[in-house]
Design a protein around this motif. Structure first.
Motif, PDB file in Angstrom:
ATOM      1  N   LYS A   1       0.814  -1.218   0.000  1.00 17.29           N
ATOM      2  CA  LYS A   1       0.000   0.000   0.000  1.00 17.29           C
ATOM      3  C   LYS A   1       0.850   1.272   0.000  1.00 17.29           C
ATOM      4  O   LYS A   1       0.320   2.371  -0.118  1.00 17.29           O
ATOM      5  N   GLY A   2       2.160   1.097   0.136  1.00 19.48           N
ATOM      6  CA  GLY A   2       3.048   2.256   0.067  1.00 19.48           C
ATOM      7  C   GLY A   2       3.412   2.870   1.399  1.00 19.48           C
ATOM      8  O   GLY A   2       3.958   3.976   1.440  1.00 19.48           O
ATOM      9  N   MET A   3       3.154   2.184   2.499  1.00 19.52           N
ATOM     10  CA  MET A   3       3.560   2.715   3.802  1.00 19.52           C
ATOM     11  C   MET A   3       5.076   2.820   3.864  1.00 19.52           C
ATOM     12  O   MET A   3       5.793   2.002   3.295  1.00 19.52           O
ATOM     13  N   ALA A   4       5.563   3.838   4.545  1.00 17.44           N
ATOM     14  CA  ALA A   4       7.004   4.087   4.632  1.00 17.44           C
ATOM     15  C   ALA A   4       7.747   2.877   5.185  1.00 17.44           C
ATOM     16  O   ALA A   4       7.268   2.208   6.106  1.00 17.44           O
ATOM     17  N   ALA A   5       8.918   2.619   4.623  1.00 18.20           N
ATOM     18  CA  ALA A   5       9.728   1.474   5.056  1.00 18.20           C
ATOM     19  C   ALA A   5      10.068   1.563   6.541  1.00 18.20           C
ATOM     20  O   ALA A   5      10.155   0.545   7.228  1.00 18.20           O
ATOM     21  N   LYS A   6      10.241   2.777   7.043  1.00 13.18           N
ATOM     22  CA  LYS A   6      10.582   2.969   8.451  1.00 13.18           C
ATOM     23  C   LYS A   6       9.483   2.426   9.362  1.00 13.18           C
ATOM     24  O   LYS A   6       9.756   1.734  10.352  1.00 13.18           O
ATOM     25  N   LYS A   7       8.229   2.706   9.028  1.00 12.49           N
ATOM     26  CA  LYS A   7       7.110   2.256   9.858  1.00 12.49           C
ATOM     27  C   LYS A   7       6.918   0.741   9.749  1.00 12.49           C
ATOM     28  O   LYS A   7       6.701   0.065  10.762  1.00 12.49           O
ATOM     29  N   VAL A   8       7.000   0.228   8.534  1.00 14.38           N
ATOM     30  CA  VAL A   8       6.836  -1.220   8.349  1.00 14.38           C
ATOM     31  C   VAL A   8       7.983  -1.966   9.005  1.00 14.38           C
ATOM     32  O   VAL A   8       7.793  -3.027   9.624  1.00 14.38           O
ATOM     33  N   GLY A   9       9.196  -1.426   8.901  1.00 16.27           N
ATOM     34  CA  GLY A   9      10.349  -2.047   9.548  1.00 16.27           C
ATOM     35  C   GLY A   9      10.197  -2.077  11.057  1.00 16.27           C
ATOM     36  O   GLY A   9      10.592  -3.045  11.715  1.00 16.27           O
ATOM     37  N   LEU A  10       9.603  -1.014  11.611  1.00 22.35           N
ATOM     38  CA  LEU A  10       9.377  -0.957  13.057  1.00 22.35           C
ATOM     39  C   LEU A  10       8.408  -2.053  13.501  1.00 22.35           C
ATOM     40  O   LEU A  10       8.658  -2.770  14.476  1.00 22.35           O
ATOM     41  N   ILE A  11       7.310  -2.209  12.763  1.00 22.92           N
ATOM     42  CA  ILE A  11       6.307  -3.233  13.101  1.00 22.92           C
ATOM     43  C   ILE A  11       6.894  -4.632  12.942  1.00 22.92           C
ATOM     44  O   ILE A  11       6.722  -5.501  13.805  1.00 22.92           O
ATOM     45  N   THR A  12       7.606  -4.843  11.834  1.00 24.52           N
ATOM     46  CA  THR A  12       8.176  -6.168  11.550  1.00 24.52           C
ATOM     47  C   THR A  12       9.203  -6.564  12.606  1.00 24.52           C
ATOM     48  O   THR A  12       9.185  -7.685  13.129  1.00 24.52           O
ATOM     49  N   SER A  13      10.119  -5.651  12.912  1.00 17.21           N
ATOM     50  CA  SER A  13      11.167  -5.968  13.886  1.00 17.21           C
ATOM     51  C   SER A  13      10.584  -6.158  15.283  1.00 17.21           C
ATOM     52  O   SER A  13      11.028  -7.035  16.035  1.00 17.21           O
ATOM     53  N   MET A  14       9.580  -5.357  15.642  1.00 16.95           N
ATOM     54  CA  MET A  14       8.954  -5.504  16.959  1.00 16.95           C
ATOM     55  C   MET A  14       8.259  -6.857  17.081  1.00 16.95           C
ATOM     56  O   MET A  14       8.362  -7.540  18.103  1.00 16.95           O
ATOM     57  N   THR A  15       7.573  -7.254  16.007  1.00 12.67           N
ATOM     58  CA  THR A  15       6.864  -8.542  16.011  1.00 12.67           C
ATOM     59  C   THR A  15       7.824  -9.702  16.201  1.00 12.67           C
ATOM     60  O   THR A  15       7.589 -10.608  17.012  1.00 12.67           O
ATOM     61  N   THR A  16       8.931  -9.672  15.450  1.00 12.32           N
ATOM     62  CA  THR A  16       9.879 -10.788  15.499  1.00 12.32           C
ATOM     63  C   THR A  16      10.805 -10.714  16.705  1.00 12.32           C
ATOM     64  O   THR A  16      11.682 -11.584  16.859  1.00 12.32           O
ATOM     65  N   LEU A  17      10.643  -9.704  17.535  1.00 11.79           N
ATOM     66  CA  LEU A  17      11.358  -9.645  18.813  1.00 11.79           C
ATOM     67  C   LEU A  17      10.433 -10.073  19.954  1.00 11.79           C
ATOM     68  O   LEU A  17      10.790 -10.954  20.751  1.00 11.79           O
ATOM     69  N   ILE A  18       9.244  -9.486  20.022  1.00 10.83           N
ATOM     70  CA  ILE A  18       8.349  -9.699  21.155  1.00 10.83           C
ATOM     71  C   ILE A  18       7.748 -11.101  21.163  1.00 10.83           C
ATOM     72  O   ILE A  18       7.747 -11.788  22.206  1.00 10.83           O
ATOM     73  N   ILE A  19       7.229 -11.561  20.023  1.00  5.97           N
ATOM     74  CA  ILE A  19       6.580 -12.883  19.998  1.00  5.97           C
ATOM     75  C   ILE A  19       7.571 -13.998  20.312  1.00  5.97           C
ATOM     76  O   ILE A  19       7.263 -14.900  21.113  1.00  5.97           O
ATOM     77  N   PRO A  20       8.791 -14.004  19.747  1.00 10.85           N
ATOM     78  CA  PRO A  20       9.764 -15.025  20.173  1.00 10.85           C
ATOM     79  C   PRO A  20      10.136 -14.918  21.655  1.00 10.85           C
ATOM     80  O   PRO A  20      10.438 -15.935  22.280  1.00 10.85           O
ATOM     81  N   ILE A  21      10.111 -13.711  22.229  1.00 11.45           N
ATOM     82  CA  ILE A  21      10.356 -13.573  23.671  1.00 11.45           C
ATOM     83  C   ILE A  21       9.266 -14.281  24.464  1.00 11.45           C
ATOM     84  O   ILE A  21       9.535 -15.018  25.421  1.00 11.45           O
ATOM     85  N   ILE A  22       8.019 -14.084  24.050  1.00  8.25           N
ATOM     86  CA  ILE A  22       6.900 -14.760  24.720  1.00  8.25           C
ATOM     87  C   ILE A  22       7.028 -16.270  24.567  1.00  8.25           C
ATOM     88  O   ILE A  22       6.850 -17.032  25.525  1.00  8.25           O
ATOM     89  N   SER A  23       7.366 -16.706  23.361  1.00 12.94           N
ATOM     90  CA  SER A  23       7.538 -18.145  23.111  1.00 12.94           C
ATOM     91  C   SER A  23       8.658 -18.719  23.976  1.00 12.94           C
ATOM     92  O   SER A  23       8.521 -19.789  24.571  1.00 12.94           O
ATOM     93  N   SER A  24       9.771 -17.993  24.036  1.00 19.61           N
ATOM     94  CA  SER A  24      10.903 -18.438  24.847  1.00 19.61           C
ATOM     95  C   SER A  24      10.510 -18.570  26.321  1.00 19.61           C
ATOM     96  O   SER A  24      10.836 -19.569  26.977  1.00 19.61           O
TER      97      SER A  24
END
Length: 277
Positions: A89-112
């Motif tokens: 949809k054209g959202m800025a890479a900075k915002k999408v990168g923030l969401i992506t990196s947060m997801t792949t940090l927080i959810i694995p922490i919960i799993s761990s």
């Protein structure tokens, strides 16, 4: 066997290239900055290949009947697919990168945490990847925040372990199964890391080479236009000089020669100083 492998690899490549074209093809065309283009490609590669990897990991967790991961992995897959849609949809890479990196940090922490506070390489690798992704696509401040969150979690684990605090452990978590699965999962994560970050730097080099080639082409076109203009002027003055010579107009002839010399000098200076165009 080799033929089937080539066919399978060709099939996977077609899926990747078609997905890349569908998700970021139009976005890349409307992003003139090469660094931004490389970041968009990195986020796409990260989300695409990690989603594919998570499907494989989900299958392994289904074999072990790990209920926590059977819930968390589909959630993470859904968010990553959502990130791909945001890129489309054209959202800025900075915002999408923030969401992506947060997801792949927080959810694995919960799993761990819910898997007996597992700190094996299959978790540490993705935490490192998420922090690197944040650093490349977002900024240093967000990266430091993510790092503090990870450090706080590690401190929490140390406190839990040292004080023998009882914590819920996911049904299906088995140390024996984890020891057997870890080499395979870590190997897949390493390939994922090499592909995502390695391709990112290759993309930067490729895009920079493309931009340099375009600049060189524009420069050559400008040189061609400039020299054409100079040669037309020289041609005009030479004709005027010839006419003046035939009429015996020596002063006008001398002026033509002077102007021809001036135009030739201008053309030579332009060729000798291309950086000043």
């Amino acid at each position: 066997m080799a033929k089937r492998f080539r066919q399978g690899w060709s099939f996977i490549k077609n899926i990747y290239f078609n997905a890349e074209k569908a998700v970021i093809g139009n976005v890349i065309l409307h992003t003139p900055n090469t660094y931004e283009q490389a970041k968009i490609k990195l986020i796409f590669d990260y989300a695409f290949f990690y989603t594919a990897l998570l499907l494989f990991i989900l299958f392994i967790n289904m074999l072990s009947m790990n209920r926590v991961n059977m819930i968390l992995i589909p959630i993470m897959i859904g968010i990553l697919i959502g990130c791909l849609l945001l890129l489309r949809k054209g959202m800025a890479a900075k915002k999408v990168g923030l969401i992506t990196s947060m997801t792949t940090l927080i959810i694995p922490i919960i799993s761990s945490f819910l898997n007996n506070q597992d700190l094996s390489p299959k978790y540490t690798l993705i935490w490192i990847m998420s922090i690197l992704l944040c650093y490349i696509t977002v900024n240093l401040l967000a990266t430091l925040v993510w790092s503090l969150i990870l450090c706080a979690y590690l401190v929490t684990i140390a406190y839990v372990k040292l004080n023998n605090i009882a914590v819920y452990v996911s049904p299906g978590y088995s140390l024996a199964f984890q020891y057997l699965a870890n080499p395979l999962i870590v190997g897949m994560y390493l390939l994922f890391l090499i592909r995502a970050l390695g391709q990112y730097y290759r993309n930067i080099i490729s895009l920079e080479q493309k931009r340099t080639a375009e600049k060189q082409q524009q420069h050559l076109s400008l040189i061609n236009q400039h020299l054409t203009k100079q040669f037309l002027l020289v041609k005009g003055f030479s004709r005027s000089g010839k006419s003046a010579f035939l009429k015996g107009e020596t002063e006008f002839l001398e002026a033509c020669f002077t102007e021809i010399e001036k135009q030739c000098g201008t053309a030579i200076d332009f060729l000798n100083e291309p950086g000043e165009m």
